[in-house]
Write an enzyme that holds these catalytic residues in place. Sequence first.
Site, PDB file in Angstrom:
ATOM      1  CG  ASP A 277      -1.740   1.195   1.389  1.00  0.00           C
ATOM      2  OD1 ASP A 277      -2.296   1.655   0.374  1.00  0.00           O
ATOM      3  OD2 ASP A 277      -1.838   1.721   2.514  1.00  0.00           O
TER       4      ASP A 277
ATOM      5  N   GLY B 149      -4.918   3.610  -3.789  1.00  0.00           N
ATOM      6  CA  GLY B 149      -6.166   4.232  -4.222  1.00  0.00           C
ATOM      7  C   GLY B 149      -5.972   5.646  -4.737  1.00  0.00           C
ATOM      8  CG  ASP B 150      -3.218   8.529  -3.172  1.00  0.00           C
ATOM      9  OD1 ASP B 150      -4.333   8.826  -2.739  1.00  0.00           O
ATOM     10  OD2 ASP B 150      -2.179   8.620  -2.505  1.00  0.00           O
TER      11      ASP B 150
END
Length: 1209
Positions: A411, A694-695
Amino acid sequence: MTVPKEIPEKWARAGAPPSWSQKKPSWGTEEERRARANDREYNEKFQYASNCIKTSKYNIVTFLPVNLFEQFQEVANTYFLFLLILQLIPQISSLSWFTTIVPLVLVLTITAVKDATDDYFRHKSDNQVNNRHSQVLINGVLQQEQWMNVCVGDIIKLENNQFVAADLLLLSSSEPHGLCYIETAELDGETNMKVRQAIPVTSELGDVSQLARFDGEVICEPPNNKLDKFSGTLYWKENKFPLSNQNMLLRGCVLRNTEWCFGLVIFAGPDTKLMQNSGRTKFKRTSIDRLMNTLVLWIFGFLVCMGVILAIGNAIWEHEVGTRFQVYLPWDEAVDSAFFSGFLSFWSYIIILNTVVPISLYVSVEVIRLGHSYFINWDKKMFCMKKRTPAEARTTTLNEELGQVEYIFSDKTGTLTQNIMVFNKCSINGHSYGDVFDVLGHKAELGERPEPVDFSFNPLADKKFLFWDSSLLEAVKMGDPHTHEFFRLLSLCHTVMSEEKNEGELYYKAQSPDEGALVTAARNFGFVFRSRTPKTITVHELGTAITYQLLAILDFNNIRKRMSVIVRNPEGKIRLYCKGADTILLDRLHPPTQELLSSTTDHLNEYAGDGLRTLVLAYKDLDEEYYEEWARRRLQASLAQDSREDRLASIYEEVESDMMLLGATAIEDKLQQGVPETIALLTLANIKIWVLTGDKQETAVNIGYSCKMLTDDMTEVFVVTGHTVLEVREELRKARKKMVDSSHAVGNGFTYQGNLSSSKLTSVLEAVAGEYALVINGHSLAHALEADMELEFLETACACKAVICCRVTPLQKAQVVELVKKYKKAVTLAIGDGANDVSMIKTAHIGVGISGQEGIQAVLASDYSFSQFKFLQRLLLVHGRWSYLRMCKFLCYFFYKNFAFTMVHFWFGFFCGFSAQTVYDQYFITLYNIVYTSLPVLAMGVFDQDVPEQRSMEYPKLYEPGQLNLLFNKREFFICIAQGIYTSVLMFFIPYGVFAEATRDDGTQLADYQSFAVTVATSLVIVVSVQIGLDTGYWTAINHFFIWGSLAVYFAILFAMHSNGLFDMFPNQFRFVGNAQNTLAQPTVWLTIALTTAVCIMPVVAFRFLRLSLKPDLSDTVRYTQLVRKKQKAQHRCMRRVGRTGSRRSGYAFSHQEGFGELIMSGKNMRLSSLALSSFSTRSSSSWIESLRRKKSDSANSPSGGAEKPLKG
């Protein structure tokens, strides 16, 4: 209570089948939960679970049978129980029953004690929780009840700082509007307070007498593990009221800053969401475990073959030779059939030879793994002083797998970055704020910036907040309407809770660091969020308190990727404020001026290029009539029992459209300390790192450059952004074609074939020349993960040095990991810090949780945890590599010593008429694996190391043997077996040959069975002790004590067993009386033992010397280099002792060392270690490691067989 007509027929029934008890029958499942307040008789019809929890597995009565049943589920234990049964049959047993029962009972006892201890603490914890007290409303009176006696439908009173006993529907509280505050640390690890609110119709029921008359019925979803979702309806007084997660208090929460509250029990005990989430994690096994299971089956097959050979020999011998000896030897009753004699002999030899699969192997493996886990837990270099958080091995079964990792899935936010958000820049009405320029118009660097903006005009400002562009504050003071509206939105559109301990001392409790940063920015620029109620929000705008009526909150989720609030200002104007991801909001805007949209988009791209996290802000004015009509439809959707979330999403979608663009925010999330160095080091260890975030793409790519995953030296960075299957496939194929064409151009001779079949994809990996990276967006990844494209995506991604997947969902993270696990013969590791990483962590072979800002859900789901990403290099390159090395050396030696021990019986069978007579004394057979040879091999398995930890970090190429399974595989296994068989041949035939002609000192014949047994046993113990001395690479006091101590114990027990005292007490058991003293007193015996030891050991020593000289591996080269360095240091010390000089040269040398130190600190020398190593590794393992890697890839199926491009060291 009257049930309204609108209730579906199935809800209107008076009762329901009692199929929802704690132990639900297989034929029935709970479809809905019905709970009526203050009516235990009604609720008991449904046989809901009580509030008594039970995490323990046993009680006093069931422990022994249940635990034994569980242990005999293990194939090894069942196998040894079968052998024990065979040994109880006199016709086939040539060994006493205790030779098997003693090790078996020892193993079962150790495991049982461990299980009993664990269960005792579970019982203790259960009792502690079940015996807590709560105030329960029974027959109109509040009574103290133990938690275990609380039932569904009871009304409970909670007081401040009390734990919630069950999953409750909040009815009322001491706070206005039925609000209460809770802390959910035990559920999700987040320590910030959250707000819950009672529905208005029950919020006034604060009096006990009113609550005693309350007879509302709740019909809701069945028990589940979704912590953030609840859907139900309260039926009361002919009306129905929607219920959501905001109305629930879950078991495990703590009531904070609220004097009291009342709640209705909806779920109890095992049905609560806390207990529903405590299910067992999927059991993970290492590749060595799987290989060991296969090898044990092979050994068992080998055992059967040996038994068959000896049984055939017995049948032939009995038929052809045995009858001749019956005349003068005591003989059992003659067996009629030679076949039956061979059959009995087969089982006898199975018993004798069973030690090729020793039961102590499994116990020893667990002990070694436990020791490795403690080393990880005790490692001070992985302890974070700032957070006071140590590293933790949460499992003991995967340690050696840490030494074989090839793919890391990470992540970004909170893992590579700190997850401490800082408001850095913003765009308002097309104007960007945040950069500072000098007098020449150039952007000022950080060290050149002037003093930060002075917020002293604002008494409520956060003194820790820093911003450098004073023009934004000037715009606020000048009354710019767009700027005011921008910060007004930030102060209103959020779910932050405020706490004011003293006048003017505001503390914000935000559910995410992003929200806290945005609200704090608005606070410092004069728009101070001061307080909130369920229906209002109070903001101090430039010193003036303004209270807005809060009409609706359209909450954030991972699908919507935005949140909105609808408020009415004091003038009565209704406005919707929205903030969210640019990919979502830009499509929902009212067509503004093209110039504003273009400039804001440019700013967003600029911010993302700087690695900042961006959000777009927008608003929309609503007229009263439209809002009333929309609110009515929203209420209807919230009352729907089916597809409630989908209906609400549709309603939200409608109002969040045609909005006016206001601006954008940019928040900085800095890299964690040591991330670039860690990634560089792991890359040199041939570990590929994939970032799943998720960016947005620009932010992720910039972070990739910051942490050195992406570099300017790369040949090309491929970006896949296709929106359709065809577009994505075409982009992937173009990327592969470019890589292959480039490789062909440099002479690799690889021919690209445009139409690749999914079953036989041409391996690009061997042909790629140059370094490539792949960046793929979430919408493109969704197509790439489809069944007909996943192989093409994997082939392309695995050919790249770095892969970044942006805008991915938690499910997609898990799918990517599963894809690599499915097709690649490689160990995967996933690392993350948030709840959205849990699925990825559980899917990977190894899951690592970072204890950070986003709670502890990732830690709870992980196999290993620590507080910073940089500790990953030590976990893998030191602890992982050592664990793999130790386990491999342990297994090789263990199989060797047991084959050397057991095969002697096989050779002896040809000289004893295949009578299943053992060579050794039965007590030696019992004690060999559990006393004489157990501790030395355990010490090696726990403490051994080939190079010191500093060298493991300095030379990451040392990690590669684990990735290639070089230290323990089928080939190494057969080598160990061959060495064991060779040793057994010499240990039997050398004493046999000597004893055939040797005599004692008095001239009598030396040869007898008992003397031969003592000689062979002593030779065996000495040979295997010398062998483990050769195998030990790192000597400690414990190794010395265990090896030489085991030898001493052997001789002590040997002389004790053969003593007159034991024979006098147990004449039938200790028949070798005086044999040890007589045999070992003969010089011929000691010469035989010395000869046997030398012949067994010398070939091993010679082979190792030749290998060290002709084909050393990398660890040999590193050790040699260390020896050279030590000698050079010693020489320098001697030279300094001889005399001192004032030469400038020494000063130059000193300054040169200073410069090298700066180079090390800068991180630019990450490749230097590898390059320096190559200068002396021409004789080392780089070439053969790479050839083995190519061999591995050639033998495997594509794409799993594709080996990565080797990193040149």
